[in-house]
Scaffold this motif. Structure first.
Motif, PDB file in Angstrom:
ATOM      1  N   ALA A 493     -17.038  -2.820 -11.081  1.00 27.55           N
ATOM      2  CA  ALA A 493     -16.035  -2.211 -11.129  1.00 27.55           C
ATOM      3  C   ALA A 493     -16.094  -3.006 -13.026  1.00 27.55           C
ATOM      4  O   ALA A 493     -15.880  -2.567 -14.148  1.00 27.55           O
ATOM      5  CB  ALA A 493     -14.830  -2.358 -11.042  1.00 27.55           C
ATOM      6  N   ALA A 494     -15.880  -5.012 -12.873  1.00 28.31           N
ATOM      7  CA  ALA A 494     -16.128  -5.212 -14.173  1.00 28.31           C
ATOM      8  C   ALA A 494     -17.093  -4.891 -14.883  1.00 28.31           C
ATOM      9  O   ALA A 494     -17.537  -4.782 -15.879  1.00 28.31           O
ATOM     10  CB  ALA A 494     -16.307  -6.778 -13.953  1.00 28.31           C
ATOM     11  N   TRP A 495     -18.455  -4.546 -14.187  1.00 26.96           N
ATOM     12  CA  TRP A 495     -20.015  -3.973 -14.918  1.00 26.96           C
ATOM     13  C   TRP A 495     -19.526  -3.080 -15.826  1.00 26.96           C
ATOM     14  O   TRP A 495     -20.252  -2.760 -16.915  1.00 26.96           O
ATOM     15  CB  TRP A 495     -20.824  -4.012 -13.500  1.00 26.96           C
ATOM     16  N   GLN A 496     -18.954  -2.041 -15.165  1.00 23.74           N
ATOM     17  CA  GLN A 496     -18.664  -1.003 -15.458  1.00 23.74           C
ATOM     18  C   GLN A 496     -17.766  -0.650 -17.182  1.00 23.74           C
ATOM     19  O   GLN A 496     -17.877  -0.199 -18.024  1.00 23.74           O
ATOM     20  CB  GLN A 496     -17.744   0.429 -14.862  1.00 23.74           C
ATOM     21  N   LEU A 497     -16.561  -2.148 -16.924  1.00 19.79           N
ATOM     22  CA  LEU A 497     -15.612  -2.465 -18.182  1.00 19.79           C
ATOM     23  C   LEU A 497     -17.142  -3.529 -19.299  1.00 19.79           C
ATOM     24  O   LEU A 497     -15.967  -3.502 -19.886  1.00 19.79           O
ATOM     25  CB  LEU A 497     -14.834  -2.491 -17.082  1.00 19.79           C
ATOM     26  N   HIS A 498     -17.854  -3.250 -18.454  1.00 22.04           N
ATOM     27  CA  HIS A 498     -18.505  -4.744 -19.701  1.00 22.04           C
ATOM     28  C   HIS A 498     -18.193  -5.871 -19.696  1.00 22.04           C
ATOM     29  O   HIS A 498     -17.644  -6.296 -21.119  1.00 22.04           O
ATOM     30  CB  HIS A 498     -18.642  -3.537 -21.326  1.00 22.04           C
ATOM     31  N   ALA A 499     -17.086  -6.448 -18.700  1.00 19.97           N
ATOM     32  CA  ALA A 499     -16.963  -7.519 -18.648  1.00 19.97           C
ATOM     33  C   ALA A 499     -17.143  -8.376 -17.219  1.00 19.97           C
ATOM     34  O   ALA A 499     -16.194  -9.050 -17.185  1.00 19.97           O
ATOM     35  CB  ALA A 499     -14.967  -7.391 -18.363  1.00 19.97           C
ATOM     36  N   ASP A 500     -18.426  -7.989 -16.872  1.00 16.94           N
ATOM     37  CA  ASP A 500     -19.073  -8.670 -16.021  1.00 16.94           C
ATOM     38  C   ASP A 500     -18.865  -9.784 -16.091  1.00 16.94           C
ATOM     39  O   ASP A 500     -19.576 -10.840 -14.923  1.00 16.94           O
ATOM     40  CB  ASP A 500     -19.711  -8.212 -15.493  1.00 16.94           C
ATOM     41  N   ASP A 501     -19.217 -10.756 -18.078  1.00 20.19           N
ATOM     42  CA  ASP A 501     -19.753 -11.544 -17.723  1.00 20.19           C
ATOM     43  C   ASP A 501     -18.360 -12.836 -18.200  1.00 20.19           C
ATOM     44  O   ASP A 501     -19.262 -14.075 -18.145  1.00 20.19           O
ATOM     45  CB  ASP A 501     -19.989 -11.597 -19.041  1.00 20.19           C
ATOM     46  N   ILE A 502     -17.022 -12.335 -18.235  1.00 23.85           N
ATOM     47  CA  ILE A 502     -16.005 -13.485 -17.861  1.00 23.85           C
ATOM     48  C   ILE A 502     -15.152 -12.683 -16.403  1.00 23.85           C
ATOM     49  O   ILE A 502     -14.534 -14.116 -16.239  1.00 23.85           O
ATOM     50  CB  ILE A 502     -15.401 -12.748 -19.208  1.00 23.85           C
ATOM     51  N   ILE A 503     -15.021 -11.608 -15.640  1.00 22.31           N
ATOM     52  CA  ILE A 503     -14.924 -11.722 -14.369  1.00 22.31           C
ATOM     53  C   ILE A 503     -16.028 -11.349 -13.098  1.00 22.31           C
ATOM     54  O   ILE A 503     -16.835 -10.351 -13.537  1.00 22.31           O
ATOM     55  CB  ILE A 503     -13.658 -11.191 -14.837  1.00 22.31           C
ATOM     56  N   GLY A 504     -14.515 -10.889 -12.896  1.00 20.57           N
ATOM     57  CA  GLY A 504     -15.924  -9.831 -11.038  1.00 20.57           C
ATOM     58  C   GLY A 504     -16.146 -10.254 -10.074  1.00 20.57           C
ATOM     59  O   GLY A 504     -16.605  -9.449  -9.101  1.00 20.57           O
ATOM     60  N   SER A 505     -16.416 -12.375 -10.099  1.00 18.88           N
ATOM     61  CA  SER A 505     -17.195 -13.167  -9.032  1.00 18.88           C
ATOM     62  C   SER A 505     -16.330 -14.346  -9.464  1.00 18.88           C
ATOM     63  O   SER A 505     -16.222 -14.569 -10.764  1.00 18.88           O
ATOM     64  CB  SER A 505     -18.644 -12.372  -9.138  1.00 18.88           C
ATOM     65  N   LEU A 506     -16.663 -15.094  -8.229  1.00 22.34           N
ATOM     66  CA  LEU A 506     -16.184 -16.428  -8.273  1.00 22.34           C
ATOM     67  C   LEU A 506     -17.234 -17.580  -8.851  1.00 22.34           C
ATOM     68  O   LEU A 506     -17.636 -18.024  -7.680  1.00 22.34           O
ATOM     69  CB  LEU A 506     -14.917 -16.780  -7.313  1.00 22.34           C
ATOM     70  N   THR A 507     -17.671 -17.356 -10.094  1.00 25.69           N
ATOM     71  CA  THR A 507     -18.674 -17.746 -10.378  1.00 25.69           C
ATOM     72  C   THR A 507     -18.201 -18.464 -11.954  1.00 25.69           C
ATOM     73  O   THR A 507     -16.982 -18.380 -12.706  1.00 25.69           O
ATOM     74  CB  THR A 507     -19.892 -17.095 -10.924  1.00 25.69           C
ATOM     75  N   PRO A 508     -19.363 -20.214 -11.128  1.00 25.44           N
ATOM     76  CA  PRO A 508     -18.152 -20.895 -12.889  1.00 25.44           C
ATOM     77  C   PRO A 508     -18.359 -20.661 -14.205  1.00 25.44           C
ATOM     78  O   PRO A 508     -19.310 -20.295 -14.462  1.00 25.44           O
ATOM     79  CB  PRO A 508     -18.965 -22.196 -12.706  1.00 25.44           C
ATOM     80  N   GLY A 509     -16.938 -20.520 -14.939  1.00 28.55           N
ATOM     81  CA  GLY A 509     -17.231 -20.020 -16.208  1.00 28.55           C
ATOM     82  C   GLY A 509     -16.771 -19.154 -16.154  1.00 28.55           C
ATOM     83  O   GLY A 509     -16.754 -19.258 -17.747  1.00 28.55           O
ATOM     84  N   LYS A 510     -16.592 -18.298 -15.436  1.00 25.64           N
ATOM     85  CA  LYS A 510     -15.906 -17.134 -15.792  1.00 25.64           C
ATOM     86  C   LYS A 510     -14.488 -17.687 -15.517  1.00 25.64           C
ATOM     87  O   LYS A 510     -13.986 -18.288 -14.936  1.00 25.64           O
ATOM     88  CB  LYS A 510     -16.537 -16.319 -13.965  1.00 25.64           C
ATOM     89  N   TYR A 511     -13.498 -16.546 -16.380  1.00 30.21           N
ATOM     90  CA  TYR A 511     -12.055 -16.524 -15.782  1.00 30.21           C
ATOM     91  C   TYR A 511     -11.511 -17.065 -14.137  1.00 30.21           C
ATOM     92  O   TYR A 511     -12.259 -16.458 -13.475  1.00 30.21           O
ATOM     93  CB  TYR A 511     -11.483 -15.369 -16.555  1.00 30.21           C
ATOM     94  N   ALA A 512     -11.289 -17.408 -14.278  1.00 25.02           N
ATOM     95  CA  ALA A 512      -9.537 -17.659 -12.961  1.00 25.02           C
ATOM     96  C   ALA A 512      -8.854 -16.895 -12.416  1.00 25.02           C
ATOM     97  O   ALA A 512      -7.618 -17.139 -12.473  1.00 25.02           O
ATOM     98  CB  ALA A 512      -9.514 -19.376 -12.035  1.00 25.02           C
ATOM     99  N   ASP A 513      -9.836 -15.659 -12.422  1.00 25.81           N
ATOM    100  CA  ASP A 513      -8.883 -14.752 -12.016  1.00 25.81           C
ATOM    101  C   ASP A 513      -8.804 -14.272 -10.869  1.00 25.81           C
ATOM    102  O   ASP A 513     -10.076 -13.865 -10.340  1.00 25.81           O
ATOM    103  CB  ASP A 513      -9.194 -13.209 -13.161  1.00 25.81           C
ATOM    104  N   LEU A 514      -8.108 -13.782  -9.280  1.00 23.65           N
ATOM    105  CA  LEU A 514      -8.032 -14.364  -8.567  1.00 23.65           C
ATOM    106  C   LEU A 514      -7.364 -13.572  -7.738  1.00 23.65           C
ATOM    107  O   LEU A 514      -5.786 -13.422  -7.848  1.00 23.65           O
ATOM    108  CB  LEU A 514      -7.992 -15.893  -8.541  1.00 23.65           C
TER     109      LEU A 514
END
Length: 544
Positions: A493-514
């Protein structure tokens, strides 16, 4: 030595939705971003005197849910102010709906300000006992003041004579592009309007009044989304006039969810917003168009007819063997899509019926064939809802790199209605998510709120079980796995919104949206996923 973490979460399952490390024991946050994901001992070593430690107590940590197709501003405006909320989620009983209409009319008469009564949420398919409103019936309820009732789908509205007069709509009024007014055999408007362009003409007076309440009510709406674990939401019917109050809320730090905006296409065939706009909190990313309407209003274009039932005849007012149509022919939609595509925008198109989906795919295939292949796929062209989309159409979409946002809640709320009342056998495979995934299409799941209440866990459960609220299972072979459904509500869903580089998975460097859940959705019975408790939601490491 690295600075200490601001927040550490441990003591349960950490489901990352990151293929590099799908599961972990703990997570650390620093400066609003994910600092580390790993084993509990390693993450504990990042703690300092000021670090907050959150114990999952056997629960589960996930990326914040992403609602890729929603209307939060419309939801906000339906909750307070001049528009009365009569959605099935709020007023499920037909008698209560009728009572609410009478109260709204009485209040309009008492106010005597000329605005009239406006209500949103009519759905005779779910609010059993309601039949299609007629202009005469609405006139009997409100002889002198405007009365407008918008359907729950948002794709049709009913108006009395006073409302038509106030809007200046007569037999000589031309239909606006993308919408139309129903007319009787003599050419007189019946009071029914289809699609936003026509509905907006009826609702003009109240829309002006609603602008004043947008800011405060949007904050309350976002808080409601946070309570079900949502940290990012799209607005799929955005108007540029609303941007200033959004930017003001963002500047004041008052937004508790990220917003991705899709501007409504209009006759200008151009957006005044530059492609590079906003920031990670608020950004316009695309353009939205409606090529057909709603199954609940009889205006989706299908190769198969509506059934001849009480629901289609009395509730929807459809003739025998009815097939809906498109809002645009291929040439008209091509002009819209080509203009915005040339400006660099992502296109998002509402298409429910298989005929409508063919029209959109035909146009998009032409655009993509003439474009640079890398640029075309990078746009992530989006089909919305996709109710009657066929396996062959998903295969075609997958080949073209087109993505789909699926309205899984159709099955949950209207499953029996679709099959028994509206379409019969063709509706068994409604929202064919397995066909989509098998065709290589990246999908999201959505609620299209305010049409159905935002409920990511309910979407996941429905996509996995294909079970209606009454317990009926439609086409079980079209189910997703839990992991696939989780991705469709987070990373994809984040990928659809062109936001998968910053959110959508618990990956170091991404925002801590949890989001913290009481249980791991992968480890409970699928039918119990919707009942999992949302314990906490965080935006950039701050509990919201």
């Amino acid at each position: 030595m690295a600075p200490h973490a601001d927040l550490i979460i441990l003591g349960g399952s950490v489901v990352t939705v990151d293929d590099a490390r799908p599961e972990a024991e703990a997570l650390a946050v620093r400066g609003g971003r994910i600092a580390a994901v790993g084993d509990e001992a390693d993450i504990r070593a990042l703690a300092g005197p000021g670090t907050e430690i959150v114990d999952l107590a056997g629960g589960c940590l996930l990326p914040g849910f992403v609602e890729a197709h929603s209307h939060p501003i419309s939801l906000a405006l339906s909750q307070d102010g001049p528009v009365r909320d009569i959605r099935p989620a709020t007023v499920p009983d037909a008698d209560a709906v009728l009572a609410a209409i009478r109260r709204a009319v009485a209040d309009a008469e008492a106010a005597d300000d000329g605005t009239g009564a406006y209500l949103y949420g009519w759905d005779g398919l779910l609010q059993k006992g309601l039949e299609e409103p007629t202009r005469d019936w609405l006139d009997s309820l409100s002889p002198a003041r405007p009365l407008v009732i918008l359907t729950n789908s948002g794709h049709a509205a009913y108006a009395n004579t006073a409302a038509l007069a106030a809007a200046g709509i007569t037999r000589d009024t031309p239909d606006p592009a993308g919408g139309h007014f129903a007319r009787d055999d003599a050419g007189e408007p019946t009071g029914k309007a289809y699609e936003g362009a026509a509905i907006g003409m009826l609702a003009g007076p109240v829309l002006k009044r609603m602008a004043d309440i947008a800011g405060p009510t949007l904050k309350a709406t976002l808080a409601g989304l946070n309570r079900v674990g949502i940290t990012t939401v799209s607005d799929m019917a955005f108007h540029a006039a609303r941007r200033p109050f959004l930017d003001a809320l963002a500047a004041g730090g008052e937004l508790t969810a990220r917003l991705r905006l899709y501007e409504v296409s209009d006759a200008r065939l151009a957006s005044e917003v530059p492609l590079a706009n906003g920031d990670d909190m608020v950004r316009q990313v695309g353009i939205k168009t409606w090529v057909d309407g709603s199954p609940w209003n009889g205006n989706i274009a299908t190769s198969f007819p509506y059934l001849d039932t009480h629901a289609t005849r009395a509730v929807l007012g459809l003739p025998c063997d009815h097939r809906g149509g498109t809002n645009y022919d291929k040439d008209a939609y091509r002009a819209i899509a080509a203009a915005y595509f040339a400006q660099g925008w992502q296109l998002a198109c509402h298409a429910q019926g298989d005929i409508s989906i063919d029209l959109v795919l035909d146009v998009w295939e032409e655009l993509l064939a003439a474009a640079d292949p890398d640029d075309g796929r990078a746009r992530r062209l989006r089909l919305e809802h996709c109710g009657a989309m066929t396996p062959a159409q998903y295969t075609r979409a997958g080949r073209l790199g087109i993505t789909c946002s699926l309205f899984a809640a159709h099955i949950r709320y209207w499953g029996e209605v679709l099959v028994d009342d509206l379409f019969g056998a063709p509706a068994e495979t409604w929202v064919a998510a397995r066909s989509a995934v098998d065709a290589g299409v990246r999908i999201s799941l959505h609620n299209d709120s305010p049409v159905t209440p935002a409920d990511p866990l309910g979407n996941i459960a429905t996509a996995v079980t294909r079970r209606t609220r009454a317990g009926r299972v439609l086409a079980p072979e079209q189910h997703l796995t839990v992991d696939e459904a989780l991705r469709a509500q987070t990373l994809d869903a984040a990928w659809q919104l062109h936001a998968d580089d910053i959110i959508g998975s618990l990956t170091p460097g991404k925002y801590a949206d949890l989001v913290i859940l009481s249980e791991d959705p992968r480890r409970v019975a699928p039918e119990d996923i919707a009942e999992i408790e949302i314990r906490a939601t965080y935006l950039e490491g701050r509990r919201v």
